[in-house]
Design an enzyme around this catalytic site. Structure first.
Site, PDB file in Angstrom:
ATOM      1  N   ASN A 133      26.756  79.928  22.576  1.00 54.17           N
ATOM      2  CA  ASN A 133      27.242  81.155  23.214  1.00 54.17           C
ATOM      3  C   ASN A 133      27.702  80.841  24.633  1.00 54.17           C
ATOM      4  O   ASN A 133      27.077  80.029  25.318  1.00 54.17           O
ATOM      5  CB  ASN A 133      26.116  82.198  23.220  1.00 54.17           C
ATOM      6  CG  ASN A 133      26.490  83.499  23.898  1.00 54.17           C
ATOM      7  OD1 ASN A 133      25.671  84.085  24.587  1.00 54.17           O
ATOM      8  ND2 ASN A 133      27.703  83.971  23.715  1.00 54.17           N
ATOM      9  N   GLY A 134      28.798  81.480  25.037  1.00 55.73           N
ATOM     10  CA  GLY A 134      29.271  81.319  26.407  1.00 55.73           C
ATOM     11  C   GLY A 134      30.725  80.921  26.484  1.00 55.73           C
ATOM     12  O   GLY A 134      31.107  79.839  26.043  1.00 55.73           O
ATOM     13  N   ASP A 135      31.563  81.818  27.006  1.00 56.22           N
ATOM     14  CA  ASP A 135      32.986  81.540  27.258  1.00 56.22           C
ATOM     15  C   ASP A 135      33.791  81.234  26.007  1.00 56.22           C
ATOM     16  O   ASP A 135      34.768  80.482  26.067  1.00 56.22           O
ATOM     17  CB  ASP A 135      33.150  80.394  28.264  1.00 56.22           C
ATOM     18  CG  ASP A 135      32.582  80.724  29.640  1.00 56.22           C
ATOM     19  OD1 ASP A 135      32.299  81.905  29.895  1.00 56.22           O
ATOM     20  OD2 ASP A 135      32.419  79.792  30.443  1.00 56.22           O
ATOM     21  N   LYS A 189      17.223  84.048  21.302  1.00 52.54           N
ATOM     22  CA  LYS A 189      18.400  83.795  22.132  1.00 52.54           C
ATOM     23  C   LYS A 189      17.918  83.532  23.555  1.00 52.54           C
ATOM     24  O   LYS A 189      17.170  84.333  24.119  1.00 52.54           O
ATOM     25  CB  LYS A 189      19.364  84.975  22.113  1.00 52.54           C
ATOM     26  CG  LYS A 189      20.694  84.699  22.846  1.00 52.54           C
ATOM     27  CD  LYS A 189      21.692  85.829  22.592  1.00 52.54           C
ATOM     28  CE  LYS A 189      23.071  85.454  23.123  1.00 52.54           C
ATOM     29  NZ  LYS A 189      23.166  85.487  24.586  1.00 52.54           N
ATOM     30  N   CYS A 212      18.468  87.488  28.770  1.00 53.25           N
ATOM     31  CA  CYS A 212      19.110  88.471  29.651  1.00 53.25           C
ATOM     32  C   CYS A 212      18.800  88.148  31.108  1.00 53.25           C
ATOM     33  O   CYS A 212      17.628  88.063  31.499  1.00 53.25           O
ATOM     34  CB  CYS A 212      18.642  89.879  29.322  1.00 53.25           C
ATOM     35  SG  CYS A 212      19.385  91.139  30.390  1.00 53.25           S
ATOM     36  N   MET A 261      24.915  93.019  23.446  1.00 56.37           N
ATOM     37  CA  MET A 261      25.270  93.397  24.809  1.00 56.37           C
ATOM     38  C   MET A 261      24.861  94.848  25.061  1.00 56.37           C
ATOM     39  O   MET A 261      25.234  95.742  24.291  1.00 56.37           O
ATOM     40  CB  MET A 261      26.774  93.230  25.055  1.00 56.37           C
ATOM     41  CG  MET A 261      27.250  91.791  25.046  1.00 56.37           C
ATOM     42  SD  MET A 261      29.057  91.664  25.219  1.00 56.37           S
ATOM     43  CE  MET A 261      29.568  92.101  23.536  1.00 56.37           C
TER      44      MET A 261
END
Length: 329
Positions: A203-205, A140, A101, A18
């Site tokens: 990935n995610g939440d 990614k 991104c 990040m």
């Protein structure tokens, strides 16, 4: 689960890359709390090739944070290859390519998730980077550019054929940015594809130990990434890892959690300077779940996020800790 020669064991949990968050101090802190692998901030291939000092400093890693991945992004083959070679000289365990991104200044220029609109170029870059270094290369990315072009199942096979060692998938399209809920059904479909032989990282939440377990058990992924849920909450890795191992939730005290936030503040100031270090840590103070539910907190929150010097901010944090301890009695 292995990526290259790096062995992670069962149920690995990674710190997602990040920008303006995963600096060296935060990576090390998450590692101490149990993150199995950490990623650097995004590294611009163009800036790295031009030897921009701020970008070069992103390559600084320490032994204590290993295994660590350096993540690069760009839209042209030659700069990405040169950047990959420069990154390899910093001796990361893994080199990761950012094709996910979604922010305008990256994706709008054709890099990051912008590559989802030019799959042939994405594959060309991936093949070239894999050939250029002797360390594992991973990717990614997202489900696709938008709802009507969710190409991840086919794309995963193509990326695997380019020689990558693992694939991380964020369960949103670029058009979604970070809105709505992450859709893990296609991540699961990629994992269940018999042609896929490389590890799949979801990935995610992933915001709680229970959700982490559900992602592993329901979708069969080899690893999960925690991103925004770690901001202001690096102890989430301890909570998740202990829940996955024992089915029990780890509980840090208010005093222990406040000590972590103070350490983040102190190290941020030491790493940069007082003014910019405080600006950098505001994101963590604004996001931390520790302060949720404190009654009549609005004015103190505003003061905390406007404080411009270490003495003032430290005094406010002392007051917040007193409020938390009083509330918890």
């Amino acid at each position: 689960m292995k990526i290259g020669s790096v062995e992670f064991g069962e149920y690995p949990v990674f710190l997602a890359p990040m920008e303006d968050v995963t600096d060296s101090s935060f990576r090390l802190m998450c590692k101490e709390f149990g993150a199995d692998m950490v990623y650097t901030e995004f590294v611009s291939s163009d800036a790295l090739v031009r030897s921009v000092d701020k970008t070069r400093r992103k390559l600084e890693i320490c032994e204590a944070e290993r295994p660590v991945a350096i993540q690069i992004y760009g839209r042209e083959v030659e700069p990405m290859v040169e950047a990959a070679r420069i990154c390899a000289e910093a001796h990361p365990d893994i080199l990761d390519i950012n094709f996910g991104c979604p922010v305008k200044k990256v994706a709008g220029k054709g890099a990051g998730a912008g590559m989802l609109r030019d799959i042939p170029k994405m594959l060309e870059i991936t093949r070239a980077v894999v050939k250029s270094v002797n360390i594992p290369v991973t990717v990614k990315t997202r489900l696709g550019w938008d709802y009507d072009s969710r190409v991840i199942v086919e794309l995963a096979e193509q990326l695997q054929d380019c020689g990558i060692a693992a694939l991380a998938i964020h369960g949103r399209t670029r058009s979604q940015m970070y809105t709505g809920e992450a859709d893990w059904t296609l991540i699961g479909k990629v994992k269940k594809n018999p042609r896929m032989k490389i590890p799949i990282i979801g990935n995610g939440d992933v915001t709680s130990p229970e959700i982490a377990w559900e992602r592993f058990s329901r979708y069969g992924v080899d690893a999960i990434m925690v991103g925004r849920a770690s901001i202001g909450c690096p102890w989430i890795f301890k909570e998740i890892k202990e829940y996955l191992a024992k089915g029990e939730k780890s509980k840090l005290s208010v005093v222990e959690k406040m000590a972590v936030l103070r350490r983040q503040l102190r190290e941020s100031v030491e790493r940069i300077d007082e003014r910019r270090g405080i600006l950098h840590i505001r994101r963590h103070l604004a996001a931390t779940p520790l302060f949720k539910g404190i009654p009549n907190f609005r004015e103190i929150r505003i003061a905390m996020l406007q404080a411009g010097d270490l003495i003032t901010l430290s005094a406010i944090l002392d007051k917040v800790e007193e409020m938390l301890l009083t509330t918890s009695k």
